[in-house]
Design a protein around this motif. Sequence first.
Motif, PDB file in Angstrom:
ATOM      1  N   SER B 317       0.813  -1.210   0.000  1.00 22.54           N
ATOM      2  CA  SER B 317       0.000   0.000   0.000  1.00 22.54           C
ATOM      3  C   SER B 317       0.854   1.272   0.000  1.00 22.54           C
ATOM      4  O   SER B 317       1.880   1.346   0.683  1.00 22.54           O
ATOM      5  N   GLY B 318       0.390   2.238  -0.772  1.00 26.35           N
ATOM      6  CA  GLY B 318       1.031   3.559  -0.764  1.00 26.35           C
ATOM      7  C   GLY B 318       0.333   4.513   0.201  1.00 26.35           C
ATOM      8  O   GLY B 318       0.596   5.718   0.195  1.00 26.35           O
ATOM      9  N   GLY B 331      -2.496   9.164  -0.267  1.00 28.20           N
ATOM     10  CA  GLY B 331      -1.704   7.974  -0.612  1.00 28.20           C
ATOM     11  C   GLY B 331      -0.753   8.252  -1.779  1.00 28.20           C
ATOM     12  O   GLY B 331      -0.936   9.213  -2.533  1.00 28.20           O
ATOM     13  N   ASP B 336       1.857   2.391  -4.842  1.00 32.75           N
ATOM     14  CA  ASP B 336       0.715   1.574  -4.408  1.00 32.75           C
ATOM     15  C   ASP B 336       0.395   0.500  -5.460  1.00 32.75           C
ATOM     16  O   ASP B 336       0.062   0.800  -6.613  1.00 32.75           O
ATOM     17  N   THR B 366      -7.114   3.127   1.590  1.00 35.33           N
ATOM     18  CA  THR B 366      -6.497   1.947   0.981  1.00 35.33           C
ATOM     19  C   THR B 366      -7.506   0.813   0.798  1.00 35.33           C
ATOM     20  O   THR B 366      -7.556   0.172  -0.255  1.00 35.33           O
TER      21      THR B 366
END
Lengths: 410, 410
Positions: B317-318, B331, B336, B366
């Motif tokens: 995940s970013g 994000g 990501d 996310t």
Amino acid sequence: MGELGENINNLTIANKSEDIVNPWHVSSASDKGVDYDKLIQRFGCSKIDSKLIDRFESLTGKRIHHLLRRGIFYSHRDLHNILNLYEQEKPFYLYTGRGPSSQSLHLGHLIPFIFTKWLQDTFDVPLVIQLTDDEKFLWKDIKIEEANKLAFENAKDIIACGFKEDKTFIFSDLDFIRLCPEFYRNIVKIQKCVTYNQVKGIFGFTESDVIGKISFPAVQAAPALSSSFPFIFSNLKSCNKVPCLIPCAIDQDPYFRMTRDVAPKLNCCKPSLIHATFFPALQGAGSKMSASEVNSAIFLTDTPKQIKNKINKYAFSGGQTTVEEHRAKGGDCTVDVAYQYLTFFLEDDEKLETIRKAYSSGEMLTGELKKILFETLQPLILEHQERRSKITDEEVKLFMTPRLLNFKFG
Amino acid sequence: MGELGENINNLTIANKSEDIVNPWHVSSASDKGVDYDKLIQRFGCSKIDSKLIDRFESLTGKRIHHLLRRGIFYSHRDLHNILNLYEQEKPFYLYTGRGPSSQSLHLGHLIPFIFTKWLQDTFDVPLVIQLTDDEKFLWKDIKIEEANKLAFENAKDIIACGFKEDKTFIFSDLDFIRLCPEFYRNIVKIQKCVTYNQVKGIFGFTESDVIGKISFPAVQAAPALSSSFPFIFSNLKSCNKVPCLIPCAIDQDPYFRMTRDVAPKLNCCKPSLIHATFFPALQGAGSKMSASEVNSAIFLTDTPKQIKNKINKYAFSGGQTTVEEHRAKGGDCTVDVAYQYLTFFLEDDEKLETIRKAYSSGEMLTGELKKILFETLQPLILEHQERRSKITDEEVKLFMTPRLLNFKFG
């Protein structure tokens, strides 16, 4: 350390005072030609001794071939294994081959085939003959179609040696790849077992060699695995593990040292070998016989007149410079090419010995010796030409068709 | 100096700060993954720019594929040549392939096929697909029969991508060798043009590599020569000189740099190329997606539940560590994985842009992004599974039968 390991070292340390012998280059450190005894030591094979010959004769109940009793086929690997199989009536096969060259073969090319035919007649086993048209293409400046065509033409000369049709399969690599999936798969399997380092050690390849040459040894190795010929051995229980005997000139040994190292890894039998010395050029054992040098060899297409002229003009003589000197000192059979050729082609031992004595003592002159040679070769080559002329394309195709071969033991 | 020469240098001087990219090994010097712009420079290929894309669109009258307009297929060699041929209504063909691996393909494997199908639909030209079962055998600890079987199984997944039966020929190397003499002859011809030194420079082979690997690049090069497929092109006047376009991931470029160097020597056309970036592993661009690591990728055999779980659990995940922080900072779409995957599989540009903005600003969390991804992939993979389940062995055999293909230009 396996055979492969030993031989890498043996070949790497070859220095200036040693003969160079590999499938593409033979040159001797001395004028007398290759030192065959040293070669046996370096290659790690075994000399054929009188004990082995005696066993051969007693098992087959046949007089041994003159090429064997005269030490022309002089070295071997595991020949006893093959004789054991013969004794136990278990199956094995013969494998030989040639790199198709000029349209016409020369006398030297005949030697392995004459001997292989005798082995086939004696053992009554199948024979496979590989024509390496791919090798020819890779090593020479020739088109691939031309190499393939030469293979077909050469097959006629091979068939003319008298091989039995029901026991002989002849193939060109370029064609067989397409005819039999197992052949190519064995090539790839072998190529997975051999590193560049190993072929460099065995064959002397360098980094400038093309990758076709570097991977080719696997193609010559594959026919030594019976699984390359499922159609021949399909009648046998363990058709993947039929051992073979390879008659060849000693310069081909590197291929089969490699094969013997790889075979057990593929759950196959190590091939046995029987090695011949080289057939000398007309100019003598120190010089090279070449298909591109018409006067270095007698070709199977030469006329009786050409044969006579070539021998009279070019055959290196072991005689003395004047008749008087020759009568006094005698000729040297160990370097005389006419005499050497007779050891290959004159079957009669008694006659050969009479000639040797007469020439060595000076009683027989060089001209007389040469006359005996060309009178021996002229009919032999004429008969070959006659047999060859009768071989049709259809007959060649039959020999080159994958099929079940006639097998004595199984 | 030719392409080959340049690239030998380029690859030899690769140092610790550079990405390693070759057909068997991809690793990046940074956590962000491979630097694709640097790769273009090192390999000597060209970036696909807006001018080229404009020309593509105006010639074909079709909107460009999203994998192309989003820079996933980002680099090329001589793509203009192919567009010229299309413009002049002259023949060319497509060539792609894969090394058959585990029985199931993963999402990343689909990318070149999805794009190739689009190219086939757009250009209306024949396509050949090589399954390198021989390569698989040489590089992995696997039996040759098993590799051949995997090729057949993989062919089903490829056919399920929707290729046109009358324009597509799929082949396994081990089988095709036997089906078409021209293929093997082209392999040997290529192997005669390339030295060990050259493959060492291009692929990084060492002296400890087996000769099967060293000679293999010629097998992957051969389908780039139209003369390997006489049955496809027999209707054309100059069937030996039909150019091809190769869509592939950039790690396959070394094979075709070599091919482009050899082709003119064999009087054949240099292939054109169009290169893709790599599809990232679930764990992120810096880690490797592997068929043997079930949680590194989404497989085409995964159930909707597995897809959902894998994405929720493993997709890098970013986003930020807390909801509050995420809402505040937003994000990072560039790292990501869920967002990256959407760039490959979500065709709608507008929707993708909305997602990008919402995620970057922190408006989208996310979990929400991951939901969009698995809801995109679940039906896509289900449909693939449905199509695949309907493909019979007979249909595969038809695709794998050498035959005349339907050709628009000639």
